[in-house]
Every structure is written in C-alpha cells, then in structure tokens.
Write a protein that holds these residues in place. Structure first.
Motif, PDB file in Angstrom:
ATOM      1  N   PHE A  34       0.840  -1.182   0.000  1.00 61.52           N
ATOM      2  CA  PHE A  34       0.000   0.000   0.000  1.00 61.52           C
ATOM      3  C   PHE A  34       0.888   1.249   0.000  1.00 61.52           C
ATOM      4  CE2 PHE A  34      -3.728  -2.432   1.322  1.00 61.52           C
ATOM      5  CZ  PHE A  34      -3.153  -3.517   1.958  1.00 61.52           C
ATOM      6  N   ASN A  96      -3.986  -8.692  10.211  1.00 60.63           N
ATOM      7  CA  ASN A  96      -4.117  -7.374   9.628  1.00 60.63           C
ATOM      8  C   ASN A  96      -3.053  -6.392  10.077  1.00 60.63           C
ATOM      9  OD1 ASN A  96      -6.889  -7.588   8.217  1.00 60.63           O
ATOM     10  ND2 ASN A  96      -7.126  -8.587  10.180  1.00 60.63           N
ATOM     11  N   GLY A 101       7.076   1.878   6.167  1.00 57.11           N
ATOM     12  CA  GLY A 101       8.435   2.334   5.953  1.00 57.11           C
ATOM     13  C   GLY A 101       8.687   3.647   6.662  1.00 57.11           C
ATOM     14  N   GLY A 102       9.894   4.166   6.478  1.00 55.66           N
ATOM     15  CA  GLY A 102      10.284   5.385   7.175  1.00 55.66           C
ATOM     16  C   GLY A 102       9.697   6.662   6.597  1.00 55.66           C
TER      17      GLY A 102
ATOM     18  N   ASN B  31     -10.247  -4.452  14.167  1.00 56.50           N
ATOM     19  CA  ASN B  31      -8.824  -4.184  14.391  1.00 56.50           C
ATOM     20  C   ASN B  31      -8.577  -2.740  14.805  1.00 56.50           C
ATOM     21  OD1 ASN B  31      -8.216  -6.782  13.300  1.00 56.50           O
ATOM     22  ND2 ASN B  31      -8.411  -5.893  11.258  1.00 56.50           N
ATOM     23  N   PHE B  33      -5.122  -0.165  16.174  1.00 59.81           N
ATOM     24  CA  PHE B  33      -3.661  -0.098  16.236  1.00 59.81           C
ATOM     25  C   PHE B  33      -3.222   1.167  16.970  1.00 59.81           C
ATOM     26  CE2 PHE B  33      -3.126  -3.067  12.605  1.00 59.81           C
ATOM     27  CZ  PHE B  33      -4.340  -2.915  11.950  1.00 59.81           C
ATOM     28  N   TYR B  35       0.349   3.405  16.779  1.00 59.85           N
ATOM     29  CA  TYR B  35       1.666   3.630  16.201  1.00 59.85           C
ATOM     30  C   TYR B  35       2.264   4.889  16.835  1.00 59.85           C
ATOM     31  CZ  TYR B  35       0.402   0.602  12.210  1.00 59.85           C
ATOM     32  OH  TYR B  35       0.033  -0.453  11.409  1.00 59.85           O
ATOM     33  N   GLN B  37       4.911   7.948  15.536  1.00 58.12           N
ATOM     34  CA  GLN B  37       5.441   8.492  14.301  1.00 58.12           C
ATOM     35  C   GLN B  37       6.592   9.424  14.625  1.00 58.12           C
ATOM     36  OE1 GLN B  37       2.764  11.225  12.276  1.00 58.12           O
ATOM     37  NE2 GLN B  37       3.512  10.598  10.264  1.00 58.12           N
ATOM     38  N   GLY B  42       9.501   6.749  10.438  1.00 59.67           N
ATOM     39  CA  GLY B  42       8.188   6.373   9.942  1.00 59.67           C
ATOM     40  C   GLY B  42       7.228   6.039  11.065  1.00 59.67           C
ATOM     41  N   LEU B  43       6.323   5.122  10.788  1.00 66.24           N
ATOM     42  CA  LEU B  43       5.358   4.664  11.786  1.00 66.24           C
ATOM     43  C   LEU B  43       5.830   3.327  12.322  1.00 66.24           C
ATOM     44  CD1 LEU B  43       3.601   6.657   9.983  1.00 66.24           C
ATOM     45  CD2 LEU B  43       1.654   5.296  10.739  1.00 66.24           C
ATOM     46  N   LEU B  45       4.807   0.243  14.939  1.00 66.05           N
ATOM     47  CA  LEU B  45       3.655  -0.326  15.631  1.00 66.05           C
ATOM     48  C   LEU B  45       3.988  -0.607  17.087  1.00 66.05           C
ATOM     49  CD1 LEU B  45       0.752  -1.434  15.360  1.00 66.05           C
ATOM     50  CD2 LEU B  45       1.783  -3.650  14.802  1.00 66.05           C
ATOM     51  N   PHE B  48      -1.332  -3.846  18.784  1.00 64.74           N
ATOM     52  CA  PHE B  48      -2.412  -4.151  17.856  1.00 64.74           C
ATOM     53  C   PHE B  48      -3.469  -4.956  18.609  1.00 64.74           C
ATOM     54  CE2 PHE B  48      -4.725  -5.708  14.410  1.00 64.74           C
ATOM     55  CZ  PHE B  48      -4.574  -7.073  14.216  1.00 64.74           C
ATOM     56  N   GLU B  56      -1.877  -7.789  20.681  1.00 65.21           N
ATOM     57  CA  GLU B  56      -0.597  -8.345  20.297  1.00 65.21           C
ATOM     58  C   GLU B  56       0.447  -7.240  20.343  1.00 65.21           C
ATOM     59  OE1 GLU B  56      -2.126 -11.654  17.020  1.00 65.21           O
ATOM     60  OE2 GLU B  56      -0.300 -10.513  16.670  1.00 65.21           O
ATOM     61  N   LYS B  57       1.628  -7.599  20.740  1.00 60.11           N
ATOM     62  CA  LYS B  57       2.720  -6.632  20.754  1.00 60.11           C
ATOM     63  C   LYS B  57       3.157  -6.331  19.330  1.00 60.11           C
ATOM     64  CE  LYS B  57       4.561  -7.956  25.255  1.00 60.11           C
ATOM     65  NZ  LYS B  57       5.728  -8.500  25.998  1.00 60.11           N
ATOM     66  N   LEU B  90      -0.293   7.826  16.789  1.00 63.27           N
ATOM     67  CA  LEU B  90      -1.407   7.669  15.870  1.00 63.27           C
ATOM     68  C   LEU B  90      -2.180   6.397  16.181  1.00 63.27           C
ATOM     69  CD1 LEU B  90       0.207   8.549  12.404  1.00 63.27           C
ATOM     70  CD2 LEU B  90      -1.034  10.049  13.945  1.00 63.27           C
ATOM     71  N   PRO B  96     -11.242  -6.683   9.257  1.00 60.34           N
ATOM     72  CA  PRO B  96     -10.399  -7.828   8.935  1.00 60.34           C
ATOM     73  C   PRO B  96     -10.575  -8.285   7.496  1.00 60.34           C
ATOM     74  CG  PRO B  96     -12.318  -8.548  10.140  1.00 60.34           C
ATOM     75  CD  PRO B  96     -12.388  -7.047  10.094  1.00 60.34           C
ATOM     76  N   GLY B 100      -8.399  -5.391   5.440  1.00 59.83           N
ATOM     77  CA  GLY B 100      -7.448  -5.142   6.516  1.00 59.83           C
ATOM     78  C   GLY B 100      -6.353  -4.177   6.181  1.00 59.83           C
ATOM     79  N   GLY B 101      -6.042  -4.018   4.912  1.00 56.74           N
ATOM     80  CA  GLY B 101      -4.972  -3.104   4.573  1.00 56.74           C
ATOM     81  C   GLY B 101      -5.394  -1.662   4.532  1.00 56.74           C
ATOM     82  N   ALA B 103      -6.475   1.074   6.449  1.00 56.82           N
ATOM     83  CA  ALA B 103      -6.593   1.548   7.817  1.00 56.82           C
ATOM     84  C   ALA B 103      -7.037   3.001   7.822  1.00 56.82           C
ATOM     85  CB  ALA B 103      -5.253   1.408   8.538  1.00 56.82           C
TER      86      ALA B 103
END
Lengths: 110, 114
Positions: A34, A96, A101-102, B31, B33, B35, B37, B42-43, B45, B48, B56-57, B90, B96, B100-101, B103
């Motif tokens: 993505f 999920n 990335g950075g 789901n 999350f 994060y 930043q 970047g982000l 995690l 979750f 989950e860690k 964030l 799911p 799921g991708g 967000a």
C-alpha cells in the motif's frame, strides 16, 4: 519478520517533472502493498493498494516481486502532491498488521 | 464519514507520570492499532488489537500497555512516562480480511514528556 524500506527521506522536484518514490520490502511470502499519504495538517490516509491496480490522483504503483519493490510514480508532479508518503506492507498470513516504511517527504517546487 | 477520534491533540506530561491516550472509532472495526510516528523512522507499531480484550505486541511495546474493554475504544497507557516517549502517536482501525490493509487513522496526539 517483514520490513519496508524507503531509501529517500526527501525528494524535491519541480512542477511538471516526473516523480518516483521508491519502496523496497522484505517478506518471504506474498504480501499486500500500500501507499499512504499525509498532507500538511491532515490525517494519514490510504492513497492506493497494489491489488486494486488503480491510479489515484495520477499516481500508480506496480508490485515487482522479483525486485521486491513497490515504487510510486507520477508522470507530472503538481504542487498539491507535496506531502509525506509512506509505503506499507500487510503479510498475507498475519491477520491485519500493517508495517510501514520510514516515509519520504515529497516537495514539488513551482 | 468514517471517524477515528483521539481524545487529545496535544499533551504535556512530566517524567514518571502515568499517561492515558484514548482512541474511539465508529466504524465497528475489529482491528485497532497504536503507532508512534517519528521523523526518519516512519510509523512503528506499538500494539495491535484484533478483538475486545485481545492484543498483540508490535515492534516497540516496551514502556507501553493497552486496554480494549469495548470494541470501539482502544487505550494506550504509558506506565511511567519518559522523555524518549515524546512523539506523535497515531491510532488506526481497520476491518479484517480483504479490508485489513485499508486503515483509517486518527488525527494524532503529540505527546511531550518533560
């Protein structure tokens, strides 16, 4: 474990020039990839995903499994494209979780 | 319009304080999350959750814990805040499966620990 690498922290181009934001990943299976974008003072939002094979705001990205890359391209950059861009990976067997990335900051100069 | 709302835009806390960051989503997503930043990183995690009371860690859970007592709410807890936890946090949610991708993100909470 999966990893996403964006080698450029900053990419500066002139308006009308082509743009390519690089993204490389490491993952042993077949991931979903993505691109997310964050404009100034706005929320992070999905730009496009490889499974849709879509063009959003003139941007396209092709998943190259051989090179494990998912570069984002636009033939003619616009000033409003200036933003922070993040490449993200979702493993196909790990529920999920999204790994990012950075990030690359794109600046389009007039 | 889908919404993920974080309770604070800006927070300033003292070292050693217990800090709660709250996130609420109205999309009935399973789901959620958290994060952080940071420029150049970047982000990353932190935690979750894929269901109520399930967690989950992520990549950097040390110094953090989470709570999900209701489906729409996911809280991030800094047990004893430290200066290296100064960051933008964030929250995100997703459904799911094939969705799921995609967000949806909150507006972010900028936490400064002094």
């Amino acid at each position: 474990a999966q990893r996403v690498t964006q080698p450029e922290k900053l990419l500066s181009v002139f308006k009308g020039a082509p743009v390519e934001l690089k993204c490389n990943y490491s993952y042993s299976g077949s991931p979903e990839l993505f691109w997310y974008v964050q404009y100034s003072r706005q929320r992070l939002q999905l730009l496009l995903r490889h499974i849709s094979r879509e063009s959003i705001k003139g941007f396209t990205a092709d998943l190259n499994k051989g090179e494990t890359s998912f570069h984002l391209k636009k033939p003619f950059a616009q000033e409003e494209d200036s933003a922070m861009y993040y490449c993200a990976l979702r493993p196909n067997n790990a529920g999920n979780m999204l790994t990012f990335g950075g990030g690359t900051r794109l600046m389009v100069k007039p | 319009d889908v919404k993920v709302t974080q309770s604070s835009r800006y927070l300033v806390k003292r070292t050693g304080e217990k800090v709660f960051l709250e996130c609420v989503q109205d999309m009935d997503h399973e789901n959620m999350f958290w994060y952080r930043q940071d420029p150049g990183l970047g982000l990353r995690l932190i935690y979750f959750s894929y269901d109520v009371k399930m967690k989950e860690k992520g990549d950097i859970p040390e110094g953090y814990s989470v709570s999900r007592e209701k489906k729409e709410r996911f809280s991030l807890i800094l047990e004893s805040a430290s200066t290296n936890q100064t960051s933008m946090y964030l929250c995100a949610s997703s459904s799911p499966g094939t969705g799921g991708g995609k967000a949806f993100f909150g507006q972010g909470t900028r936490l400064t620990v002094v």
